[in-house]
Scaffold this active site. Sequence first.
Site, PDB file in Angstrom:
ATOM      1  N   SER A 182     -31.319  32.790 -15.880  1.00 43.38           N
ATOM      2  CA  SER A 182     -31.425  33.330 -17.239  1.00 43.38           C
ATOM      3  C   SER A 182     -30.093  33.781 -17.815  1.00 43.38           C
ATOM      4  O   SER A 182     -29.936  33.844 -19.039  1.00 43.38           O
ATOM      5  CB  SER A 182     -32.402  34.508 -17.257  1.00 43.38           C
ATOM      6  OG  SER A 182     -32.014  35.496 -16.307  1.00 43.38           O
ATOM      7  N   HIS A 185     -30.531  41.918 -18.687  1.00 43.35           N
ATOM      8  CA  HIS A 185     -29.809  40.846 -19.374  1.00 43.35           C
ATOM      9  C   HIS A 185     -28.861  41.395 -20.442  1.00 43.35           C
ATOM     10  O   HIS A 185     -29.230  42.299 -21.193  1.00 43.35           O
ATOM     11  CB  HIS A 185     -30.796  39.877 -20.025  1.00 43.35           C
ATOM     12  CG  HIS A 185     -31.655  39.154 -19.046  1.00 43.35           C
ATOM     13  ND1 HIS A 185     -32.984  39.461 -18.843  1.00 43.35           N
ATOM     14  CD2 HIS A 185     -31.376  38.120 -18.198  1.00 43.35           C
ATOM     15  CE1 HIS A 185     -33.491  38.664 -17.920  1.00 43.35           C
ATOM     16  NE2 HIS A 185     -32.539  37.839 -17.509  1.00 43.35           N
ATOM     17  N   ASP A 238     -32.175  43.851 -22.382  1.00 44.74           N
ATOM     18  CA  ASP A 238     -33.324  44.445 -21.707  1.00 44.74           C
ATOM     19  C   ASP A 238     -32.808  45.124 -20.445  1.00 44.74           C
ATOM     20  O   ASP A 238     -31.634  45.488 -20.381  1.00 44.74           O
ATOM     21  CB  ASP A 238     -34.412  43.398 -21.439  1.00 44.74           C
ATOM     22  CG  ASP A 238     -33.917  42.222 -20.597  1.00 44.74           C
ATOM     23  OD1 ASP A 238     -32.888  42.364 -19.907  1.00 44.74           O
ATOM     24  OD2 ASP A 238     -34.556  41.152 -20.638  1.00 44.74           O
TER      25      ASP A 238
END
Length: 671
Positions: free
Chosen positions: A53, A343, A340
């Site tokens: 990610s 991230h 978040d």
Amino acid sequence: MSAHQIYQLASANCHSFTPTVKTLSKAILAITLSSVGVAHAGDYSSVTFFGDSLTDGGYFKPILDKEESGQFTTNPDNTWATPFAESLGLTSTAQTLGGDGSGNNYAIGGARAGLDVEREGLTVDSAKTQLDTYLADNSVDSKGLYSVWTGANDIFAASSDIEKGFIGIVTSIVTGSTPVVTKEEVVAKAIEDHVLPAVESQRKIIDTLKNNGAKYILVPNIPDVGLTPETIQADEKIKDNKLLEETLGKDVFKKTGNTLATTYNETLYEGIKNTGANVIPLDTFSLLQKVAKNPSAYGFSNMNGTACTNKDDKGNIESLKCGRDDLDKENANNSYFFADSIHPTGRAHKMIADYANAVVTAPGQVSVLPHIATQSGLATNERLQTHINQRQSQNHTLQSTSPEGWVSANINSLDVAGFESSGNAQLLFGLDFTHSGLPNAMTGVYANLSQSELDSNERNGIDKVEFDELGLGLYHSQNLGKVQLNGALGYSTIDMETNRKVSLDNYTQNYKSDVDGSRYYASLQAGYPMLLKGTTLTPYLGATANRVKLDAIKEGTSDDPIAMQFDKQKYNTIYGTLGLKASSQLSNTLNVFGDVHYQKQLDDNHKEVTARLNTLSDISFKTPKADFDDDSFGASLGLSRQFKSFFGSAGVSYASGDDDDITSVFIELIK
């Protein structure tokens, strides 16, 4: 006026005079030559991404309802892959779920290093499988850059096991029984089960890329997960429970996260050494620590909270679906570091991209430095040749039993490999010795001083070079039958001061370095003078050999992940020249002279520069060297005059190739 005074005057005025020199010289010469170009330092033909990610460019976007969502950041901001690729003049296109497979960014959110998993019922390919997919349809680009950033989700899997183990320890204490394992054993077991296998998988990915022909493999390490909001919030909950804090200790998850990332990184880079691959490391671990120590300096007002507020079904903040309407406050995507709990925001990703760009291009930019020294040396050689030409055109009529002194000064515009002049001057002075019985023979000694200031508008990279050269040399000319020969030997010391600018978004840091070195050269020219209607035309062939040596560079401090080190450089070149020089007497005391020539680089040993990050100094790497075309056309035009007690000349010269442009105005006095 002394030679030193002439040099000081030229140096003091060359900054403001340089643009005039360039314009005036080109106008006088009235020659249209190729314009200056830029030597790209560290060009890559392509870039390909594998990972999770942190790199995912929108794999899940086709199945999301929100148009601006799709990346694990503050959408519609991009993860680092997109701005990084663009900074190299390339693009990053995400492989998407159900897509046509044409993208070059294979990263998928949730991916492990070597283990395929599922995310909400969808298969998530590991970094290993991503590479297998790429190799099934593509051949490795030997001039391309390959990024492999993985392992974070394996660490999170280890963290999950550790959390369960810690709960078991606390439960045992609460129930009055003795814990079966210690905290240290829980951590060690999680490392053995998840971290070490992931490291081995990533090592094999890198080895496979290398074996398939990849020459440049970018491997960012795992950031310090102990500094993420998820970890900080977990430790805050422990502080609220006295039993938990007494049993597990203060900041236990921060320390554990740090341990997991450190273990992964150290084991990974140690294993990489055994592959023999050329791995370019990014120390995002130390970079995050550096930013966290002083976030305001980097423009962040919040390092512990999350910019996004939207939550998934389990109540967790979810950056994948976070858009501008989901921000904690206006501009949070720029003022918060984290989108978040784990991230980065769009701006934090931009800083990572800038950091990556600075690392993968710096060695190529440093490889330009010996070329700058070589070009400055060629300009010095040309000034010496102009002096020899003048004495040859005089037929040494100023011969005497004592040496004859001379001084030559010029102000020039030396635009080299993308750098532009901001002030350059050269001074040569020497003594000519004639030979009785050899009316056309002359031997001399000379010294040269050169000073150049070069600037570049690079956003990331070397943007300033101050160059000083002090040299000594010998020269000789004489006729062998109808052939006119002259040659020269020289040695000079070099002192360079460079500035490498690193811009991480709107934060800029400058690294100044002093680089010492030397230059050796030898030149030989053979001409055939012909008299045509009062004008002497001399077609000639020449060769010049240069050797430039520059010392190693070490920037900043050993704990600075942005600072770098660069090994010594040795740069050997051989140039061949084909030209025609002319001299015509306008009166008894006045002469006009000129020269046109083509210079070609016949050979060089330009090599890639070996570099290191200060914080990972045991990992050396190379990136593509600067690519420049040394072939050039040149011309000069001047007037000389015999005065009662001295001989004087003045003129302009201009030489231009694809990457270099040298223009100068010069004067010479012979006493």
